[in-house]
Structure formats: C-alpha cells, structure tokens
Design an enzyme around this catalytic site. Sequence first.
Site, PDB file in Angstrom:
ATOM      1  N   HIS A  18     -54.828 -28.527  13.439  1.00 13.23           N
ATOM      2  CA  HIS A  18     -55.476 -27.674  14.446  1.00 13.23           C
ATOM      3  C   HIS A  18     -54.424 -27.003  15.325  1.00 13.23           C
ATOM      4  O   HIS A  18     -54.519 -25.810  15.641  1.00 13.23           O
ATOM      5  CB  HIS A  18     -56.407 -28.502  15.344  1.00 13.23           C
ATOM      6  CG  HIS A  18     -57.575 -29.090  14.631  1.00 13.23           C
ATOM      7  ND1 HIS A  18     -57.903 -30.432  14.741  1.00 13.23           N
ATOM      8  CD2 HIS A  18     -58.500 -28.537  13.818  1.00 13.23           C
ATOM      9  CE1 HIS A  18     -58.984 -30.669  14.018  1.00 13.23           C
ATOM     10  NE2 HIS A  18     -59.363 -29.540  13.442  1.00 13.23           N
ATOM     11  N   LYS A  42     -73.369 -33.910  15.099  1.00 14.50           N
ATOM     12  CA  LYS A  42     -72.273 -34.509  14.334  1.00 14.50           C
ATOM     13  C   LYS A  42     -71.963 -35.937  14.775  1.00 14.50           C
ATOM     14  O   LYS A  42     -71.189 -36.611  14.129  1.00 14.50           O
ATOM     15  CB  LYS A  42     -71.002 -33.657  14.466  1.00 14.50           C
ATOM     16  CG  LYS A  42     -71.021 -32.415  13.619  1.00 14.50           C
ATOM     17  CD  LYS A  42     -69.641 -31.812  13.573  1.00 14.50           C
ATOM     18  CE  LYS A  42     -69.569 -30.675  12.579  1.00 14.50           C
ATOM     19  NZ  LYS A  42     -68.210 -30.136  12.469  1.00 14.50           N
ATOM     20  N   ARG A  94     -59.088 -24.761   4.980  1.00 13.17           N
ATOM     21  CA  ARG A  94     -58.178 -25.685   4.301  1.00 13.17           C
ATOM     22  C   ARG A  94     -58.304 -25.617   2.784  1.00 13.17           C
ATOM     23  O   ARG A  94     -57.315 -25.563   2.071  1.00 13.17           O
ATOM     24  CB  ARG A  94     -58.438 -27.128   4.750  1.00 13.17           C
ATOM     25  CG  ARG A  94     -58.068 -27.375   6.184  1.00 13.17           C
ATOM     26  CD  ARG A  94     -58.506 -28.744   6.639  1.00 13.17           C
ATOM     27  NE  ARG A  94     -59.956 -28.848   6.587  1.00 13.17           N
ATOM     28  CZ  ARG A  94     -60.636 -29.791   5.959  1.00 13.17           C
ATOM     29  NH1 ARG A  94     -60.019 -30.765   5.352  1.00 13.17           N
ATOM     30  NH2 ARG A  94     -61.951 -29.797   5.947  1.00 13.17           N
TER      31      ARG A  94
END
Length: 163
Positions: A18, A42, A94
């Site tokens: 990050h 989440k 990613r």
Amino acid sequence: MIKRAIYPGTFDPVTLGHLDIVRRGLKLFPELIVGIAENPRKRPLFSLEERREMFIESLKEVGLNGKVQVKTFNSLLVEFAKREGAVAILRGIRIVSDMDHEFTMASLNRKLYPEIETVFLMPSDDYAYLSSSAVREIAYYGGDVSQFVTEFVRKKLEEKFKR
C-alpha cells in the site's frame, strides 16, 4: 486547479505494498488523500481509528509524513471523492483477478460521478503477491511479517494476536 486523488481501501492492516502505491501515486498527483473505509461488511480485524493510526505511523516510518492526508469515511467512495474535491481514484491491481472487480467498480463510480477518473497502478515486483489478508493470516499463526509491514504495524499485529 490542484489535481487531488483519493487512494481508498480498508487497509486492514496497511502493508508495504500500500505504501508503495502511495509513494508512486505522489509522482502523479500533487495531493493524495488516503481514504480509509469503515466498511463493516468486511468485519475488519482493526477498528477504523486503529487503521488510521497505523497508516499515519507507517507513513512516518517510510518518510512520507506530511505528504499525504489520511482520512476515514463511511459513504460511497464517489461521495467522499466529491467532498474532498478529488479528480481521480487511485487503485492498485496486484493480480489479474483483481481487474474484474476493479473494472466493475471504476465503471460504476464513473456512472455515479462522471467527473472522476480511476487510475490503476501495478505494484512493484516486490509487492505483487502481498495482501492484507495474507499478512493477517501469517501474523495469526505467529509468522514473521516484518518484511511485509512497518514496525508499528508489526507490533500492532503482535498485540492483536497475543496468546
């Protein structure tokens, strides 16, 4: 007009990947706001305030203190972006499977707020495999996460999973 971007996420916890996106995003945008989403769906390991603190402390550790604002939000991302006067949303991709979700979100965001652009950055090779969930799992089982997170985050993970 200053070109301001939002780098959103749950950052549970923030990783060196990050921080790499932040560093590289600052080369593209003179102002960058890290937007930490509450996102209770989440069920994050860390509270919103803990995640904010970890991001701020991590920015200090990597020499980016004062260059990035770190804010929290509990709304649609585009509403947060509008309030902050952002022209772009910065996202890291990613792996190929990330693209499906990110492309859908970028399209929806553009429908909701046509003035916003989404900018995708591939991670540096050192972080292409890295995810917060992998870091949490390694830490849960007592593994060494020091090559994936800052020292401050490593200590917070250690505290959280103390047995």
